[in-house]
Motif scaffolding. Structure first.
Motif, PDB file in Angstrom:
ATOM      1  N   ALA A  88      13.343   6.497   3.133  1.00 41.35           N
ATOM      2  CA  ALA A  88      12.349   7.676   3.792  1.00 41.35           C
ATOM      3  C   ALA A  88      11.620   6.938   4.906  1.00 41.35           C
ATOM      4  CB  ALA A  88      11.734   8.292   2.667  1.00 41.35           C
ATOM      5  N   ALA A  89      11.254   7.676   5.857  1.00 39.82           N
ATOM      6  CA  ALA A  89      10.635   6.954   6.762  1.00 39.82           C
ATOM      7  C   ALA A  89       9.269   6.662   6.588  1.00 39.82           C
ATOM      8  CB  ALA A  89      10.616   7.884   8.192  1.00 39.82           C
ATOM      9  N   SER A  90       8.255   7.446   5.648  1.00 37.26           N
ATOM     10  CA  SER A  90       7.228   7.281   5.051  1.00 37.26           C
ATOM     11  C   SER A  90       7.253   6.053   4.278  1.00 37.26           C
ATOM     12  CB  SER A  90       6.743   8.561   4.364  1.00 37.26           C
ATOM     13  OG  SER A  90       7.689   8.861   3.253  1.00 37.26           O
ATOM     14  N   ALA A  91       8.251   5.651   3.627  1.00 40.24           N
ATOM     15  CA  ALA A  91       8.353   4.460   2.564  1.00 40.24           C
ATOM     16  C   ALA A  91       8.717   3.218   3.353  1.00 40.24           C
ATOM     17  CB  ALA A  91       9.020   4.943   1.656  1.00 40.24           C
ATOM     18  N   ALA A  92       9.434   3.375   4.761  1.00 40.09           N
ATOM     19  CA  ALA A  92       9.909   2.158   5.257  1.00 40.09           C
ATOM     20  C   ALA A  92       8.862   1.190   5.893  1.00 40.09           C
ATOM     21  CB  ALA A  92      10.904   2.715   6.446  1.00 40.09           C
ATOM     22  N   ALA A  93       9.131  -0.044   5.602  1.00 42.15           N
ATOM     23  CA  ALA A  93       8.371  -1.147   6.309  1.00 42.15           C
ATOM     24  C   ALA A  93       8.731  -1.517   7.708  1.00 42.15           C
ATOM     25  CB  ALA A  93       8.653  -2.417   5.563  1.00 42.15           C
TER      26      ALA A  93
END
Length: 256
Positions: A88-93
């Motif tokens: 998910a974009a919110s969890a991506a580094a």
């Protein structure tokens, strides 16, 4: 295909490194010089005890353990798990901030480069064995992009990390030699990284430099999917599917 052969230069660099380590060991084991300021009756610490207590240099630690730890994982021959969906974009580094030098053109900001496409596959290699695995990823993914006419939407880059101090000192010669062995159509997408290497490794969780790594990055330079080692059929299929999922997300085309 791209081949990174700097055997002669690397051998010379390794010989110099070993010579430096041998010199350091000899100095550590030498008798301590007499000192007129020492406390009476207390012999200054020296010899092997001092050498054992003295922290080893990063180079010494790497030569003594790091490479062999990495090699043992290669010899184990285990398969690495492959995710079948993007993070998910919110969890991506975020992809680490660094400058890179393409074989053709001026120095570039890596995040700025990745922002030009809706999705990009970045192949990262530190060693020749890793570069060979990157080439195994590059050929089929490039063909997939061309067959699906996605050249304007999907980027494909090979990032070669140069750690050897001698190759850094001779960077212009090294780049020229590498360019002469690389097809011209791959010059703009073959990138070299000479600095901020530790930040790159930490940011991408690269734990073994003998393997190649594939990172699927979205248009905001966030790492949404990754794979380690040579590409299996399953890994390639996952890379294709995950790339399509990034292209299908709302507003992806508008980011370009």
């Amino acid at each position: 295909m791209l081949r990174v052969h700097a055997t002669g230069i690397l051998r010379r660099a390794l010989c110099v490194s070993r010579a430096r380590l041998s010199s350091a060991d000899a100095n550590d084991n030498a008798p301590a010089p007499a000192s007129g300021s020492g406390v009476a009756g207390v012999k200054p610490a020296g010899g092997k005890a001092a050498a054992a207590a003295k922290p080893r240099s990063p180079l010494a630690r790497e030569l003594a353990s790091g490479y062999f730890d990495e090699l043992s994982e290669v010899r184990a021959g285990k398969a690495f798990p492959v995710a079948d969906r993007v993070v998910a974009a919110s969890a991506a580094a975020a992809f680490p901030e660094l400058s890179c030098r393409p074989l053709a053109g001026a120095e570039l900001n890596m995040r700025g480069l990745l922002g030009r496409s809706e999705a990009s596959l970045v192949l990262v290699g530190f060693r020749e064995s890793a570069a060979a695995q990157c080439r195994e990823w590059r050929a089929p993914f490039r063909m997939w992009i061309q067959e699906n006419k996605l050249e304007s939407r999907v980027g494909l880059f090979e990032l070669l990390v140069v750690e050897t101090w001698l190759l850094k000192a001779l960077s212009s010669v090294f780049v020229s030699s590498l360019a002469s062995r690389t097809p011209p159509e791959l010059h703009s997408s073959t990138l070299l990284c000479f600095d901020r290497i530790n930040e790159l490794r930490a940011g991408l969780a690269i734990d073994n430099r003998l393997f190649g790594y594939a990172f699927l990055v979205d248009g905001d330079a966030r790492v949404r999917w990754s794979a380690k080692g040579a590409p299996s059929r399953e890994a390639l299929g996952a890379a294709f599917a995950c790339t399509r999922s990034l292209l299908a997300r709302p507003g992806a085309a508008a980011q370009r």
